[in-house]
Every structure is written in structure tokens, then in C-alpha cells.
Design an enzyme around this catalytic site. Structure first.
Site, PDB file in Angstrom:
ATOM      1  N   GLY A 285       0.807  -1.214   0.000  1.00 12.97           N
ATOM      2  CA  GLY A 285       0.000   0.000   0.000  1.00 12.97           C
ATOM      3  C   GLY A 285       0.841   1.264   0.000  1.00 12.97           C
ATOM      4  N   SER A 286       0.349   2.257   0.735  1.00 13.79           N
ATOM      5  CA  SER A 286       0.953   3.586   0.651  1.00 13.79           C
ATOM      6  C   SER A 286       2.372   3.663   1.208  1.00 13.79           C
ATOM      7  CB  SER A 286       0.077   4.587   1.384  1.00 13.79           C
ATOM      8  OG  SER A 286      -1.219   4.534   0.848  1.00 13.79           O
TER       9      SER A 286
END
Lengths: 568, 127
Positions: A285-286
């Protein structure tokens, strides 16, 4: 033979001047030759005896059968110790029972008596084993000393013990994935044990007494305890974490839950017990935005003072990518990081160029096999060419799976003045690290990443972590990825990650924590990474920083000094 | 001549025979002792390895942590917080407070041949 030789008489007739030998003289000669003959025979006999003696003196007698068995079985493995010399794995000698059937006098008696002491051995099994002419058969391996005493009390001939070494892991499951396991013959079958067999023990080199690893037992235990706590706290199905020294690349602790007890190797084979740090690839993810930002800022194509329009989502054909923490306005580079804006990150990556981005992923070793000494590793699958949309989603960590250790090494390089060091499980000095270190980003870009990570901890998505680990100047990036099930993303099942480094005024350690399917701790809390993976990371940092000799710092001017001059 | 030689040889043989016999049995005894010592060493090594393992187990953080938690309340143990750490430079030096008047009086007394501290000590010893 008292009569003279007839031929002699003949000759004497022909040559009268030749004197005849008298009978006495002939006898004397005969006796002498007999004596010489006897002497010769005796010399020969003595020579044979001497020769045999010399031969026996030179020749070493072959070891008896039980000793041969002994030398093969008690092949000791080196003890594994942590960086402070605390034992992680060591050998215990345990007695094993064997029999020499050819020396057993009364089989019925032996079977009956052995069965009375060792009921786990059936009489049929014992009879079958003891019946025959073999010189050596195993009856039972690795008994307790008390059992050994009982069997010796039976006083059976042809039954004896040999000491075998058994591997013992005093910490139980604390470092299970890292250490690995051995089989009944003391051969490494996974983890560092397997690596040792291949690289150290099965070579001509002298076997070491002990092998030192880079991990710190206290850190390893703290990591294990905190992750175990997170498993119950967030009812997660899995959790894993790795802490590495950014200056040397040494792994200080590595835990993947659920794990197993290396003292019972069979438990390692149960479903879902893979080493998620090295043998599992995940969409982080981020947290991956850190990579995008580091590369873009290093390239010079993007400056920390730049601004990008994140008012609307980015459209790719029929897909629109929008923000989770949507601000819907023009954002500065630090704001994109702090609000974890997908749209902003895509624009930033596009300003840099998707091919440059792909090349940077290669430079960071994301598409290379892990350089770690564990046999259990997995390669990330990253396409060699990025399409626009793949590059866009990859820039914020979607559609790109890497191992958490890849991520930890990258974060370490970003905060360590851009020097990338391959992760290792063995001690490495800073001098050795300086030789193999590889510059991946400039020290200036590294300073900017440190600022961004610290900013995110103070104002962004990592504030939960910062509140818990206050004083150790931590910085980090959250990553919440929806899990893929049957080819589509499921919105209520998350895979949360947190990548951190501390203390950011002088970065020393990088930490990556992942939690699989965490639930909300209580109705007031959230289920994004900041609430779970972030908090776990905070608790880990708070607990291990004092062990690692990091003094807390509450002076706010230190945070100010991290802000780049252009933004002050 | 031959006879004396034979006699000498005979006795030498008897001596050698006795010698070899004694040597053989000595060797056997020593070999037995060696095996006994080797067994003893092996036993001691086994015990040592077990004791080492015991110590390693007992000193593991995973073993100590539950004990600490169990006795947390009775021993009033608390995890140290980041705010509680300090450096040696944070501790102020002891303030310079010398009682000048008293010191001057003591020095004057000493000059005059009176030792008030020594007298006090002597008093204590006499008591």
C-alpha cells in the site's frame, strides 16, 4: 651316509692327486650345513614375527562398531548465539538406546525386560529388532537420563547407549523462522540451520564452535511479544515485523506470526506458517509512496517546493483513481505525503516519468532476489515495462507485491544518506558496510525523505505511532491495502503495513510491520494502518530503543532542524 | 664359555618373559582406566550441555518476562518511560556553600595548638 660318494671314488681313480675327504670331515660339514639351515629357518621365523610386530605397531585398530556409530551421530552443530553472545540454539547430549543382536543371549528375556521399562516399544517390534545377527540396531533415540538409568539397571548384555546430540532452542518460538529447524539426524532443514549446513558445515573448512548472528535476542523477543499482542488486540490472522540497522544492514530482529516451536519441527509445516518477511510478497500500500517520493526527489524532476493538483481523481480509460483521505485541492509535495494522496503521488510520478520510476525500482533491488541468508525467500514479480496505469497504481503501492524485507532495506537506504546495504543475518561492521554500500539516492534527497517521514509522524497518518514512541524521533509511513480475493479487491479485509525509521536526527534503525486482516480494537478506533500497524510499530520502537542505546530527545529544535531550508 | 652364555640367555629370557607379562597386565589396567576416564568425561560433557541448556532457558527473555509480570504489583515494578531518561549533564553540580566562619575558627584553634575534632574523637575512644 658313512660310505663315501660313489662318484667321488670314480673321480679319485681318474685323478689320484686329489685327496679324499675322510668320513669325519664329511660329517662335520654336514652338521655345519644343518646348523646353518636351522639358523636360517629361525632367522626367517623371527623376521616374520618382527614384520608382524611392526605391522601391528603401525596399523591402528578399527573402531568397534558402537564407536563408529558414535562418531557419526554425535556430529555436533555449532551453537548459534546472538550479537551479545546469548545462546539461541545449542546442542544437548541425549542417550540413545541401541542393541547388538549377535551379543544377545536370551532374546525372550531381553524383549520382556525392555518392554517393561519402555512400554512405548511393542514386544513385536523389539522381537523383530533383536532377532538376527546384525551388529547394530537402534531401539529408541534420545531418551531421558532417568530412562537410561532404568535400562542400565536391567543389566542386559548386548544392549547399550550412545550419546547423541539433540538441538535445543531455549527461546522456543521467539526466533523460529529465523533459526529454522533440524531433523532427527541434526541436519538443518530450514532457516539459518539449513544455510549453515550448506555454507559452513558441508565444506572442508573447520567446524566452528559457535556462530554469531546479527540479531539481538532482547529486540527479537520484544518484537515477538508486541506482534503477538497485536494478533489478539486486532484479531489479525497474521502479523510480521523486521528491524534492521540502517548503517550496516544487519537484521536485529525478524518475527513472523503465526510461528512454530523449532524444538518440534513438525509444527513448522502447518498451514499459514510461512516466513512472511522473506517468503511472502504483499501489496504494501501507501508505504510504497516513500519509494516513489525518494526516487522523484532524487531525480531532480520534482522539488520539495513543487505543488500538484489533487482536486480531481486521475482517469485511466474507465477507471478513476481518487484519494482515501481526500483533500481535493492543490497540494504541496509534503502535503501529498502527509495526507497520503494517491492522486498527488500519481502526478508526482508522472512528472518524474514512468520509465525512470521502473528503473529506480530495479536500482532499489525490488525485482532482485533478497540478498538474505535464509533459504526461504520469494521473488517479487514486477513487470519489466510499466504501462501508464500500472505505473500509476504502483506509485502508491497497488498492484505491486514485494517482501517486507525488501521494503525495510529500501527505507534503511533512504534514511541512511542514500546508501543501500543488502540485509544480512550475520554481524557486519560499519567498515565492511562502507565497502559494499551502494549509493541509490543522494544525501540531499535522503534528508528530504527523513523530513517527510518525521512530518508524517507529527502531522500525518503516523501520529498514533509518534504518540506512543514519543522521544525517539520516529518517522514512518502507513499503508492500507485492500486484500485481493478471487481476483478483486475486498473492501472490508485489509492488509496493513507500516514502514518506520528512528531516530530521524541520526537514523539508526528501520522497522517494517505488517498486519493481515486487523479488526478495529474498539468501536472508536479505525481499521486503517495508522490504528494498528502504526501503533504496533510505536510500541516496538518505545520498547527496543532503550535496549539499542538510543537516548530520548524531547527538544523541539531537533525537529525544526530536519525541515529543509527552503521550507523554513 | 657356551654354558655360561646359555645360562645368561636362559635367565634373560625368564626376565623378559616376566617383564612382558607384567607390562601386558599394566597396559590392560591403564586401558581400563582410560575407558573409565573417557566415560566420565562424556558423562560430564552431557551434564554440562544439559546445564548450559538449562541456563540458556532460564535466562531467556521469554522465560523472565512472565515472571516479571507476575510480580509486577508486589515489587511495584513499572516500565521506564522515555521521559524518565536523563543524561549525567542534566544533574546540577553541588552548590558551593562553604561555612567560612566555622572553617576560620577551626584553623585558628589548630594554630593555637587546640584540636577540637581530635579531642572529640579521643573522648569517644575513652568512652
Amino acid at each position: 651316509m658313512s660310505v663315501a660318494d660313489p662318484t667321488m671314488t670314480d673321480l679319485s681313480g681318474a685323478h689320484p692327486e686329489i685327496a679324499l675327504e675322510g668320513g669325519r670331515k664329511a660329517r662335520k660339514n654336514l652338521t655345519r650345513s644343518r646348523i646353518w639351515f636351522s639358523v636360517g629357518v629361525l632367522v626367517l621365523v623371527f623376521a616374520v614375527i618382527c614384520g608382524r610386530l611392526i605391522q601391528l605397531g603401525i596399523e591402528r585398530p578399527a573402531d568397534p562398531e558402537y564407536l563408529r556409530a558414535n562418531s557419526e551421530l554425535t556430529l555436533a552443530r555449532p551453537a548459534l548465539v546472538d550479537r551479545n553472545g546469548e545462546p539461541l540454539a545449542l546442542d544437548i547430549e541425549a542417550p540413545s538406546l541401541y542393541a547388538e543382536p549377535k551379543n544377545i543371549i536370551d532374546i525372550d528375556e531381553a524383549v520382556e525386560k525392555l518392554h517393561s521399562v519402555l512400554p512405548q516399544l511393542s514386544t513385536d517390534f523389539l522381537r523383530q529388532r533383536l532377532d538376527g545377527d546384525e551388529g547394530f540396531v537402534w531401539l529408541e533415540r534420545e531418551l531421558s537420563p532417568a530412562m537410561q538409568e532404568k535400562v542400565l539397571q536391567l543389566g542386559l548384555p548386548g544392549v547399550d547407549f550412545v550419546n547423541e546430540t539433540k538441538r535445543y532452542y531455549p527461546g522456543g518460538s521467539d526466533a523460529s523462522h529465523l533459526l529454522g529447524t533440524v531433523n532427527i539426524d541434526n541436519q538443518g532443514i530450514s532457516g539459518i540451520e539449513r544455510y549453515l549446513d550448506r555454507k559452513v558445515l558441508n565444506t572442508d573448512a573447520e567446524r566452528p564452535d559457535q556462530v554469531q548472528l546479527s540479531i539481538d535476542l532482547r529486540v527479537q523477543h520484544a518484537l515477538h511479544a508486541e506482534l503477538e499482542d497485536s494478533m489478539t488486540r486486532y484479531q489479525a490472522i497474521a502479523a510480521a515485523g523486521v528491524l534492521i540497522n540502517v548503517k550496516t544492514g544487519e537484521v536485529m530482529g525478524l518475527v513472523s506470526l503465526p510461528d512454530f516451536d523449532p524444538n518440534e519441527p513438525a509444527t513448522a509445516l502447518e498451514e499459514g506458517r510461512i516466513n512472511r518477511i522473506t517468503a511472502g510478497t504483499f501489496e504494501l500500500g501507501s508505504t510504497f509512496k516513500t519509494v516513489t517520493f525518494a526516487g522523484a526527489l532524487d531525480s531532480g524532476a520534482v522539488h520539495i517546493t513543487d505543488r500538484f493538483d489533487a482536486t480531481h481523481g486521475v482517469r485511466f480509460g474507465r477507471f478513476v483513481i481518487d484519494d482515501f483521505h481526500g483533500q481535493h485541492r492543490v497540494l504541496s509535495v509534503p502535503e501529498i505525503f502527509k495526507y497520503s494522496s494517491n492522486v498527488g503521488t500519481i502526478h508526482l510520478m508522472q512528472a518524474w516519468g514512468k520509465d525512470n520510476y521502473r528503473a529506480f525500482l530495479h536500482r532499489m533491488g525490488f525485482d532482485e532476489p533478497l540478498p538474505i541468508e535464509l533459504p526461504e525467500t520469494k521473488r517479487s514479480t514486477i513487470p519489466s515495462d510499466f504501462s501508464e496505469i500500472v505505473a500509476a497504481t504502483a506509485s502508491f503501492g497497488h498492484g505491486i507485491s514485494v517482501t517486507p524485507l525488501h521494503m525495510a532495506s529500501a527505507i534503511a537506504a533512504f534514511v541512511n544518506d542514500g546508501v543501500y546495504l543488502p540485509a544480512t543475518l550475520f554481524p557486519r561492521s560499519t567498515e565492511e558496510a562502507a565497502e559494499i554500500g551502494r549509493h541509490v539516492i543522494s544525501p540531499e534527497a535522503s534528508a528530504l525523505v527523513r523530513y517527510l517521514l518525521r512530518l508524517n509522524a507529527m502531522e500525518g497518518t503516523a501520529t498514533h505511532m509518534n504518540r506512543i514512541a514519543d522521544g525517539y524521533l520516529p518517522g514512518g509511513k502507513t499503508g492500507t491495502a485492500e486484500k485481493v480475493e478471487n481476483g478483486r479487491y475486498v473492501s472490508n479485509k485489509n492488509f496493513n503495513a507500516f514502514a518506520a525509521a528512528f531516530p530521524l536526527d541520526n537514523p539508526q534503525y528501520a522497522l517494517v510491520v505488517v498486519i493481515d486482516e486487523p479488526k478495529r480494537e474498539n468501536p472508536q478506533s479505525g481499521d486503517t494502518a495508522g490504528w494498528n500497524a502504526g501503533e504496533v510499530a510505536g510500541r516496538i520502537i518505545k520498547r527496543v530503543a532503550p535496549m539499542l542505546g538510543i537516548a530520548p530527545e524531547f527538544d523541539e529544535s531537533v525537529d525544526q532542524s530536519l525541515v529543509p531550508a527552503v521550507l523554513r | 664359555m657356551i654354558r655360561t652364555l646359555n645360562v645368561i640367555l636362559f635367565f634373560t629370557s625368564v626376565l623378559a618373559l616376566a617383564g612382558v607379562y607384567v607390562l601386558k597386565y599394566q597396559t590392560e589396567t591403564i586401558a581400563d582406566e582410560k575407558v573409565a576416564i573417557q566415560r566420565d568425561i562424556a558423562q560430564q560433557n552431557t551434564n554440562l550441555s544439559v546445564l548450559r541448556a538449562d541456563w540458556a532457558y532460564l535466562s531467556q527473555p521469554s522465560h523472565i518476562e512472565p515472571i516479571v509480570i507476575r510480580h509486577e504489583d508486589s515489587l511495584e515494578l513499572k516500565v521506564i518511560s522515555a521521559k524518565q531518561y536523563g543524561s549525567i549533564t542534566d544533574i546540577p553540580m553541588r552548590p558551593q556553600q562553604v561555612n567560612d566562619e566555622a572553617l576560620t575558627r577551626l584553623l585558628e584553634a589548630l594554630d593555637a595548638g587546640v584540636d577540637p575534632i581530635g579531642d572529640k574523637l579521643n573522648e569517644l575512644i575513652v568512652q
